[in-house]
Design a protein around this motif. Structure first.
Motif, PDB file in Angstrom:
ATOM      1  N   LYS A 157       7.062   4.125  -1.497  1.00 12.10           N
ATOM      2  CA  LYS A 157       6.216   4.310  -0.330  1.00 12.10           C
ATOM      3  C   LYS A 157       5.000   3.408  -0.507  1.00 12.10           C
ATOM      4  O   LYS A 157       4.474   3.301  -1.625  1.00 12.10           O
ATOM      5  N   ILE A 158       4.587   2.761   0.586  1.00 10.97           N
ATOM      6  CA  ILE A 158       3.396   1.923   0.504  1.00 10.97           C
ATOM      7  C   ILE A 158       2.344   2.455   1.476  1.00 10.97           C
ATOM      8  O   ILE A 158       2.634   2.613   2.677  1.00 10.97           O
ATOM      9  N   PHE A 166       8.380  -2.990  -3.229  1.00 13.40           N
ATOM     10  CA  PHE A 166       9.599  -2.160  -3.212  1.00 13.40           C
ATOM     11  C   PHE A 166      10.529  -2.576  -4.356  1.00 13.40           C
ATOM     12  O   PHE A 166      11.124  -1.734  -5.027  1.00 13.40           O
ATOM     13  N   HIS A 214       5.036  -6.533   0.817  1.00 12.81           N
ATOM     14  CA  HIS A 214       5.750  -5.252   0.710  1.00 12.81           C
ATOM     15  C   HIS A 214       7.054  -5.339  -0.072  1.00 12.81           C
ATOM     16  O   HIS A 214       7.355  -4.475  -0.896  1.00 12.81           O
ATOM     17  N   GLN A 215       7.856  -6.402   0.215  1.00 14.54           N
ATOM     18  CA  GLN A 215       9.170  -6.480  -0.427  1.00 14.54           C
ATOM     19  C   GLN A 215       9.064  -6.449  -1.949  1.00 14.54           C
ATOM     20  O   GLN A 215       9.805  -5.740  -2.620  1.00 14.54           O
ATOM     21  N   ASP A 245       0.980   3.186   7.520  1.00 17.30           N
ATOM     22  CA  ASP A 245      -0.203   2.400   7.891  1.00 17.30           C
ATOM     23  C   ASP A 245      -1.387   3.334   8.094  1.00 17.30           C
ATOM     24  O   ASP A 245      -1.295   4.317   8.809  1.00 17.30           O
ATOM     25  N   VAL A 292       6.687   2.682   4.798  1.00 13.94           N
ATOM     26  CA  VAL A 292       5.343   2.109   4.893  1.00 13.94           C
ATOM     27  C   VAL A 292       4.474   3.038   5.734  1.00 13.94           C
ATOM     28  O   VAL A 292       4.844   3.394   6.854  1.00 13.94           O
ATOM     29  N   ASN A 327      -0.508   1.329   3.403  1.00 13.33           N
ATOM     30  CA  ASN A 327      -0.886  -0.015   3.792  1.00 13.33           C
ATOM     31  C   ASN A 327      -2.161   0.014   4.635  1.00 13.33           C
ATOM     32  O   ASN A 327      -2.181   0.562   5.724  1.00 13.33           O
ATOM     33  N   CYS A 341       4.243   5.431  -5.492  1.00 17.38           N
ATOM     34  CA  CYS A 341       3.713   4.803  -4.277  1.00 17.38           C
ATOM     35  C   CYS A 341       2.772   3.659  -4.651  1.00 17.38           C
ATOM     36  O   CYS A 341       2.223   3.635  -5.748  1.00 17.38           O
ATOM     37  N   GLY A 399      -0.777  -7.210   4.877  1.00 11.39           N
ATOM     38  CA  GLY A 399       0.007  -6.635   3.783  1.00 11.39           C
ATOM     39  C   GLY A 399       1.497  -6.949   3.787  1.00 11.39           C
ATOM     40  O   GLY A 399       2.113  -7.039   2.731  1.00 11.39           O
ATOM     41  N   LYS A 400       2.049  -7.130   4.998  1.00 13.77           N
ATOM     42  CA  LYS A 400       3.512  -7.198   5.099  1.00 13.77           C
ATOM     43  C   LYS A 400       4.190  -8.156   4.118  1.00 13.77           C
ATOM     44  O   LYS A 400       5.188  -7.774   3.484  1.00 13.77           O
TER      45      LYS A 400
END
Ligand SMILES: Cc1cc2nc3c(=O)[nH]c(=O)nc-3n(C[C@H](O)[C@H](O)[C@H](O)COP(=O)(O)OP(=O)(O)OC[C@H]3O[C@@H](n4cnc5c(N)ncnc54)[C@H](O)[C@@H]3O)c2cc1C
Ligand SMILES: Nc1ncnc2c1ncn2[C@@H]1O[C@H](COP(=O)(O)O)[C@@H](O)[C@H]1O
Lengths: 332, 261
Positions: free
Chosen positions: A63-64, A57, A53-54, A182, A180, A66, A41, A49-50
């Protein structure tokens, strides 16, 4: 201990840009995840953060966690420590890895004492003992004279900071996916005890030693500042960067940005050429994990030859220009 | 201004070797020194005192001989020294060290404005005790400090980063860890050296600090050393000698064979 079977990588970022070590940590974390059966993770604390994310991954995070808050744009120990501490207590991961950067080396020791977690600094090797379910954390100590494997048997999480440029980054794919989660952390009660008023990047136009594939380093054996010329020529012919031992930096022959070693930079190029460097343990600490080491020294007993793949015993004033000449010929 | 500097006595890593058979450090006869980064922390404190007045106290936790390091600090200009020492504190990792040192700092009567640490200790290289104490003591902290100026409510601090520097305003009391580039060290002063020899250095032990017994020494340390070993040596290395042109030719041939060139 009822911890979650998870390995976390602290996804260090500033201004929405992830630090390079994050990818090295994820790559290494993946191996540990495979061996332990734990889930890899990322913990990402940022203002937004978005967009990151990629990439997380793609390097293997499944798993993030966030956390977003406008206060998390740039590093401020009090804010980030509160975020990490809160998540460690609510989610209880087994293992947490941080980069051994200025930031990692502030936040990790702070959250270690906020809980009662063990923290091993500056690891150069990680492994997982499946029998005892513990992380084996190996690191140099006493200036590199000795290696020690540290464990944290009774406290959780098991935490380590990891030197940059020791582990290789390996992407899993281009469009990996994952979960993700949050989480909101209330930062309004954190007193503002310090404020950053300026941040300056000095090295922007300089050769980046950490990213260089080839490094040619000069030591006291080059004889004087003017002879860094020879070193530079070989470096540029190879398409690489110039490194230096502390003795040359202390003598004022070259700026400290070039220093490799315990109190300089840790580097991991494909080829490291040490010219006129004796191989003191503190220098070795910064370059020993290079893929291939070439040493040029006129003293056949110089300790640098202990770590070299190829040793050339001779006068660097002859050998280095010859090396440059032959590579140029090869490229012509 | 009251400044406390935490200094650690360490074996001179230049002179430590490892016995490759037993995997133990050959420590016999190896001189002990003040951790080099802590000397810069002390120098920073002394320069602040020279400019703004006040008092510099040095604190060291370790075996009784750590007193030597404290005397050296006194001969450089520190005003007071405190030794934190007890068999029960032995074997502490950075967590337990941070906890114990903090209790000692809390026992100091005058209010502290600034706590300084070295960037890291050269024996363990962990760089954790500064941030650890700062949290336990309850003050904000900046790592890798290169410059520190006094402001109205605290300090303006230049922090070295991986690519440049950050400038911070931090309120007092505060804690900093100090890098080598911060300053040039001064020489001991002969008169102070004589005084340092005779100075009374209080030793605070278990009963003075009254710690939570679970949190000190070996048993209070979450991390344990599982194994120590000598760093590996390269086995299939090739040493070339002779005429430069021939050596280089052979080297390039071998590098091409390995497909790295
Ligand atoms: C706490 C601490 C931290 C340190 N951190 C670092 C660090 O980060 N990085 C670092 O590099 N050092 C560091 N040092 C210093 C380290 O111990 C050595 O002093 C330093 O690395 C020596 O530099 P050098 O090899 O260039 O010089 P020297 O040890 O003087 O070696 C020069 C070499 O050049 C060879 N030589 C001379 N002339 C020629 C010639 N014409 N042709 C070929 N060879 C020649 C000699 O045989 C010799 O081996 C640290 C020390 C301490 C105590
Ligand atoms: N036993 C100790 N006594 C006093 N100060 C210490 C001790 N251990 C560590 N320190 C301080 O904490 C800094 C970082 O140490 P470390 O976390 O061990 O790398 C050192 O440079 C010292 O300033």
């Amino acid at each position: 201990m009822s911890t979650k079977k998870e390995i976390w990588v602290y996804a260090e970022q500033e201004n929405g840009k992830l630090a390079g070590t994050v990818f090295e940590l994820l790559s290494e974390g993946r191996k540990l995840a495979e061996k332990s059966g734990f889930t890899l993770c990322a913990l990402l604390a940022s203002a937004d953060g978005k967009p990151m994310h990629q990439e997380l991954f793609n390097y293997g995070a499944k798993k993030i966690y966030n956390v977003e808050d406008p206060k998390l744009v740039t590093y401020q120990n009090d804010y980030f420590a509160k975020v990490v501490d809160q998540l460690l207590k609510s989610e209880e991961p087994e293992i947490v890895l941080y980069g051994a950067s200025t930031i990692g080396r502030s936040i990790a020791p702070t959250v270690a004492v906020m809980g009662w977690a063990g923290l091993t600094a500056d690891c150069t090797e990680l492994d997982f003992d499946t029998e005892r379910n513990i992380l084996l954390q190996t690191r140099p100590a006493f200036g590199g004279n000795i290696m020690a494997t540290i464990i944290c048997p009774d406290h959780r999480p098991q935490m380590a900071t990891v030197r940059s440029n020791v582990f290789k980054k390996e992407k899993v794919g281009e469009a990996e996916t994952g979960e993700v989660v949050d989480i909101t952390v209330d930062l309004s009660d954190v007193p503002e005890r310090m404020k950053r008023i300026e941040s300056v990047e000095e090295e922007i136009n300089m050769v980046d030693l950490k990213a260089a594939e080839y490094i040619v380093s000069g030591g006291r054996g080059i004889g004087g500042p003017e002879n860094f010329d020879k070193i530079e020529k070989l470096a540029s012919t190879l398409g690489g960067a110039v490194g230096a031992s502390r003795a040359t930096v202390d003598a004022g022959w070259i700026s400290h940005h070039h220093q490799v070693g315990q109190t300089g930079k840790t580097v991991c190029p494909l080829i490291y050429v040490a010219c006129g460097i004796s191989g003191a343990i503190q220098h070795l600490a910064g370059m020993q994990s290079a893929d291939l080491i070439i040493a040029i020294n006129k003293d056949p007993d110089a300790p640098i030859f202990d770590v070299a793949d190829f040793g050339l015993v001779g006068d660097l004033h002859e050998v280095v220009p010859e090396f440059t000449k032959q590579i140029e010929a090869l490229k012509a | 201004m009251n400044i406390v500097v935490c200094i650690k006595q360490v074996p001179d890593s230049d002179k430590v070797t490892i016995d490759r058979e037993t995997n133990r450090l050959n420590r016999a006869g190896v001189p002990s020194i003040i951790n080099p980064f802590d000397e810069n922390a002390l120098e920073m404190a002394l320069q602040l005192k020279d400019k703004h007045g006040g008092k510099v106290t040095v604190v060291s936790m370790g075996p009784p001989q750590a007193e030597e390091a404290l005397r050296t600090a006194l001969s450089l200009g520190a005003d007071e020294a405190i030794l934190v020492s007890d068999r029960k504190f032995g074997g502490a990792d950075t967590w337990a060290t941070s906890y114990t040192l903090t209790l000692a700092l809390k026992k100091i009567k005058e209010p502290i404005d600034l706590i300084l640490f070295g960037k890291q200790a050269i024996d363990g290289d962990t760089a954790q005790v500064g941030p650890g104490v700062a949290h336990f003591y309850g003050v904000p902290m900046i790592t890798y400090a290169k410059e520190c100026e006094v402001t109205e409510n605290g300090f303006r601090v230049k922090q070295v980063t991986d690519r440049g520097y950050n400038l911070w305003e931090i309120e007092k009391p505060a804690a900093l860890t100090v890098v080598k580039e911060a300053n040039e060290l001064r020489m001991p002063n002969l008169r102070k050296k004589l005084a340092a020899k005779k100075a009374e250095i209080p030793c605070w032990g278990f009963d003075d600090l009254n710690p939570d017994e679970e949190k000190i020494g070996l048993s209070g340390s979450p991390t344990k050393v599982n194994k120590v070993f000598a760093p590996p040596i390269k086995l299939n290395k090739e040493i070339l000698s002779g005429e430069p042109a021939d050596m280089v030719k052979e080297l390039i041939f071998k590098l091409r064979e390995k497909k790295v060139l």
